[in-house]
Design an enzyme around this catalytic site. Structure first.
Site, PDB file in Angstrom:
ATOM      1  N   ASP A  12       4.507  11.051  20.940  1.00 20.12           N
ATOM      2  CA  ASP A  12       4.764  12.374  21.642  1.00 20.12           C
ATOM      3  C   ASP A  12       3.790  12.698  22.352  1.00 20.12           C
ATOM      4  O   ASP A  12       2.939  11.919  22.695  1.00 20.12           O
ATOM      5  CB  ASP A  12       5.230  13.591  20.412  1.00 20.12           C
ATOM      6  CG  ASP A  12       3.683  13.962  19.685  1.00 20.12           C
ATOM      7  OD1 ASP A  12       2.571  13.550  19.936  1.00 20.12           O
ATOM      8  OD2 ASP A  12       4.005  14.807  18.847  1.00 20.12           O
ATOM      9  N   CYS A  69       1.622  10.228  16.966  1.00 16.57           N
ATOM     10  CA  CYS A  69       1.680  11.619  17.277  1.00 16.57           C
ATOM     11  C   CYS A  69       0.353  12.368  16.825  1.00 16.57           C
ATOM     12  O   CYS A  69      -0.600  11.512  16.660  1.00 16.57           O
ATOM     13  CB  CYS A  69       2.990  12.188  16.532  1.00 16.57           C
ATOM     14  SG  CYS A  69       2.716  12.506  14.859  1.00 16.57           S
ATOM     15  N   GLY A  70       0.199  13.471  16.674  1.00 15.51           N
ATOM     16  CA  GLY A  70      -0.976  13.952  16.306  1.00 15.51           C
ATOM     17  C   GLY A  70      -1.703  13.595  15.148  1.00 15.51           C
ATOM     18  O   GLY A  70      -2.719  13.227  15.204  1.00 15.51           O
ATOM     19  N   THR A  71      -0.681  13.569  14.097  1.00 17.84           N
ATOM     20  CA  THR A  71      -1.444  13.187  12.973  1.00 17.84           C
ATOM     21  C   THR A  71      -0.746  12.023  12.399  1.00 17.84           C
ATOM     22  O   THR A  71      -1.304  11.354  11.655  1.00 17.84           O
ATOM     23  CB  THR A  71      -0.840  13.969  11.787  1.00 17.84           C
ATOM     24  OG1 THR A  71       0.512  14.182  11.720  1.00 17.84           O
ATOM     25  CG2 THR A  71      -1.512  15.642  11.927  1.00 17.84           C
ATOM     26  N   GLY A  74       4.448  13.215  11.191  1.00 21.37           N
ATOM     27  CA  GLY A  74       5.904  13.696  11.718  1.00 21.37           C
ATOM     28  C   GLY A  74       6.571  12.646  12.007  1.00 21.37           C
ATOM     29  O   GLY A  74       7.883  12.320  11.909  1.00 21.37           O
ATOM     30  N   HIS A 102       2.091  -6.243   1.401  1.00 21.71           N
ATOM     31  CA  HIS A 102       2.747  -5.551   0.111  1.00 21.71           C
ATOM     32  C   HIS A 102       4.173  -4.842   0.402  1.00 21.71           C
ATOM     33  O   HIS A 102       5.015  -5.048  -0.300  1.00 21.71           O
ATOM     34  CB  HIS A 102       1.920  -4.810  -0.621  1.00 21.71           C
ATOM     35  CG  HIS A 102       0.694  -5.619  -1.224  1.00 21.71           C
ATOM     36  ND1 HIS A 102      -0.037  -5.054  -2.589  1.00 21.71           N
ATOM     37  CD2 HIS A 102       0.120  -6.730  -1.224  1.00 21.71           C
ATOM     38  CE1 HIS A 102      -1.058  -5.956  -2.904  1.00 21.71           C
ATOM     39  NE2 HIS A 102      -0.800  -7.152  -2.062  1.00 21.71           N
ATOM     40  N   ASN A 103       4.079  -4.113   1.502  1.00 18.27           N
ATOM     41  CA  ASN A 103       5.386  -3.185   1.620  1.00 18.27           C
ATOM     42  C   ASN A 103       6.292  -3.790   2.771  1.00 18.27           C
ATOM     43  O   ASN A 103       7.184  -3.255   3.146  1.00 18.27           O
ATOM     44  CB  ASN A 103       4.881  -1.873   2.001  1.00 18.27           C
ATOM     45  CG  ASN A 103       3.847  -1.261   1.108  1.00 18.27           C
ATOM     46  OD1 ASN A 103       2.765  -1.036   1.560  1.00 18.27           O
ATOM     47  ND2 ASN A 103       4.147  -1.343   0.073  1.00 18.27           N
ATOM     48  N   ARG A 113      -5.048  12.497  16.673  1.00 20.75           N
ATOM     49  CA  ARG A 113      -6.151  13.470  16.440  1.00 20.75           C
ATOM     50  C   ARG A 113      -6.633  13.281  15.185  1.00 20.75           C
ATOM     51  O   ARG A 113      -7.415  14.202  14.676  1.00 20.75           O
ATOM     52  CB  ARG A 113      -5.039  15.009  16.171  1.00 20.75           C
ATOM     53  CG  ARG A 113      -4.694  15.325  17.763  1.00 20.75           C
ATOM     54  CD  ARG A 113      -3.744  16.677  17.446  1.00 20.75           C
ATOM     55  NE  ARG A 113      -3.367  16.987  18.910  1.00 20.75           N
ATOM     56  CZ  ARG A 113      -2.096  17.678  19.079  1.00 20.75           C
ATOM     57  NH1 ARG A 113      -1.696  18.420  18.064  1.00 20.75           N
ATOM     58  NH2 ARG A 113      -1.578  18.034  20.128  1.00 20.75           N
ATOM     59  N   ARG A 136       6.429 -11.012  -5.762  1.00 15.94           N
ATOM     60  CA  ARG A 136       6.537  -9.673  -6.619  1.00 15.94           C
ATOM     61  C   ARG A 136       6.972  -8.524  -5.594  1.00 15.94           C
ATOM     62  O   ARG A 136       7.557  -7.772  -5.723  1.00 15.94           O
ATOM     63  CB  ARG A 136       5.590  -9.565  -7.456  1.00 15.94           C
ATOM     64  CG  ARG A 136       4.181  -9.141  -6.877  1.00 15.94           C
ATOM     65  CD  ARG A 136       3.083  -9.244  -8.073  1.00 15.94           C
ATOM     66  NE  ARG A 136       1.875  -8.610  -7.564  1.00 15.94           N
ATOM     67  CZ  ARG A 136       1.019  -9.267  -6.755  1.00 15.94           C
ATOM     68  NH1 ARG A 136       1.297 -10.659  -6.593  1.00 15.94           N
ATOM     69  NH2 ARG A 136      -0.237  -8.878  -6.485  1.00 15.94           N
ATOM     70  N   HIS A 137       5.984  -8.726  -4.204  1.00 19.56           N
ATOM     71  CA  HIS A 137       5.996  -7.616  -3.452  1.00 19.56           C
ATOM     72  C   HIS A 137       7.580  -7.506  -2.857  1.00 19.56           C
ATOM     73  O   HIS A 137       8.226  -6.476  -2.486  1.00 19.56           O
ATOM     74  CB  HIS A 137       5.201  -7.713  -2.400  1.00 19.56           C
ATOM     75  CG  HIS A 137       3.652  -7.795  -3.071  1.00 19.56           C
ATOM     76  ND1 HIS A 137       3.221  -6.815  -3.723  1.00 19.56           N
ATOM     77  CD2 HIS A 137       2.921  -8.947  -2.864  1.00 19.56           C
ATOM     78  CE1 HIS A 137       2.011  -7.047  -4.063  1.00 19.56           C
ATOM     79  NE2 HIS A 137       1.877  -8.463  -3.533  1.00 19.56           N
ATOM     80  N   ARG A 140      10.028  -5.704  -4.901  1.00 17.56           N
ATOM     81  CA  ARG A 140       9.612  -4.110  -4.887  1.00 17.56           C
ATOM     82  C   ARG A 140      10.212  -3.438  -3.589  1.00 17.56           C
ATOM     83  O   ARG A 140      10.676  -2.190  -3.506  1.00 17.56           O
ATOM     84  CB  ARG A 140       8.150  -3.635  -4.983  1.00 17.56           C
ATOM     85  CG  ARG A 140       7.613  -4.182  -6.514  1.00 17.56           C
ATOM     86  CD  ARG A 140       6.103  -4.192  -6.427  1.00 17.56           C
ATOM     87  NE  ARG A 140       5.733  -4.662  -7.760  1.00 17.56           N
ATOM     88  CZ  ARG A 140       4.578  -5.470  -8.006  1.00 17.56           C
ATOM     89  NH1 ARG A 140       3.547  -5.321  -7.349  1.00 17.56           N
ATOM     90  NH2 ARG A 140       4.260  -5.673  -9.362  1.00 17.56           N
TER      91      ARG A 140
HETATM   92  C1  RB5 Z   1       2.253  18.349  18.050  1.00 15.61           C
HETATM   93  O1  RB5 Z   1       1.493  19.531  18.060  1.00 15.61           O
HETATM   94  C2  RB5 Z   1       2.004  17.753  16.594  1.00 15.61           C
HETATM   95  O2  RB5 Z   1       2.795  18.746  15.684  1.00 15.61           O
HETATM   96  C3  RB5 Z   1       2.703  16.326  16.348  1.00 15.61           C
HETATM   97  O3  RB5 Z   1       1.895  15.641  17.325  1.00 15.61           O
HETATM   98  C4  RB5 Z   1       2.570  15.750  14.979  1.00 15.61           C
HETATM   99  O4  RB5 Z   1       1.089  15.908  14.657  1.00 15.61           O
HETATM  100  C5  RB5 Z   1       3.237  15.993  13.828  1.00 15.61           C
HETATM  101  O5  RB5 Z   1       3.340  15.441  12.698  1.00 15.61           O
END
Ligand code: RB5
Length: 149
Positions: A12, A69-71, A74, A102-103, A113, A136-137, A140
């Site tokens: 994003d 994305c930021g984190t 999402g 493993h996954n 961020r 084994r993986h 799963r």
């Molecule tokens: C955008 O501001 C932020 O919500 C998005 O990049 C993300 O971190 C969502 O999970």
């Protein structure tokens, strides 16, 4: 890794610069990068981009995907709604290696961020450099996919 090395990238607005850095990094390592944007920094909605990248992997057009994305959270949640996608968010190289070994993750998500560029590129290298161990993986992973009877 399969002979073909085609990888889809998307993000994003929060991760456009880091996505470009990742694209340059992996292209230099021989991957064919399919960067599906967005190209401009206007605010957008991460589910659109997560699902689009996931569909490129689920269809077989790309072998792997990296989304940001930021984190990283999402866009990962959106990607994992697409059948056949196993995507993990990683902020460290150990986890990135383990989600392959493993996954059998076929997508990696990173929070722009959360980690800096150097850390992000280490995470990408760990992810792309690892192979699924099977055994084994695989049992799963089949359970994740609902193929365990
Ligand atoms: C955008 O501001 C932020 O919500 C998005 O990049 C993300 O971190 C969502 O999970």
């Amino acid at each position: 890794m399969t002979a073909s090395k085609r990888i889809v990238l998307s993000s994003d607005h929060a991760a456009i610069e880091l996505r470009q850095a990742v694209a340059n990094h992996i292209a230099a390592k021989g991957w064919e990068v399919v960067d599906i944007g967005p190209k401009t920094p206007e605010s957008t909605h991460y589910p659109i981009h997560g699902k689009a990248a996931a569909q490129a992997v689920a269809s077989g057009d790309c072998q792997m995907g990296i989304i940001l994305c930021g984190t990283g959270q999402g866009i990962m949640m959106a990607a994992n709604k697409v059948p056949g996608i196993r995507c993990g968010v990683c902020s460290d190289a150990f986890s990135a290696r383990m989600i392959r070994e493993h996954n059998n993750a076929n997508m990696l998500s990173i929070g722009a961020r959360v980690v800096g560029e150097g850390q992000a590129l280490d995470i990408v290298d760990a992810f792309l450099g690892a192979e699924f161990e099977g055994g084994r993986h695989a049992t799963r992973v089949d359970m994740i996919e609902g193929q365990d009877g």
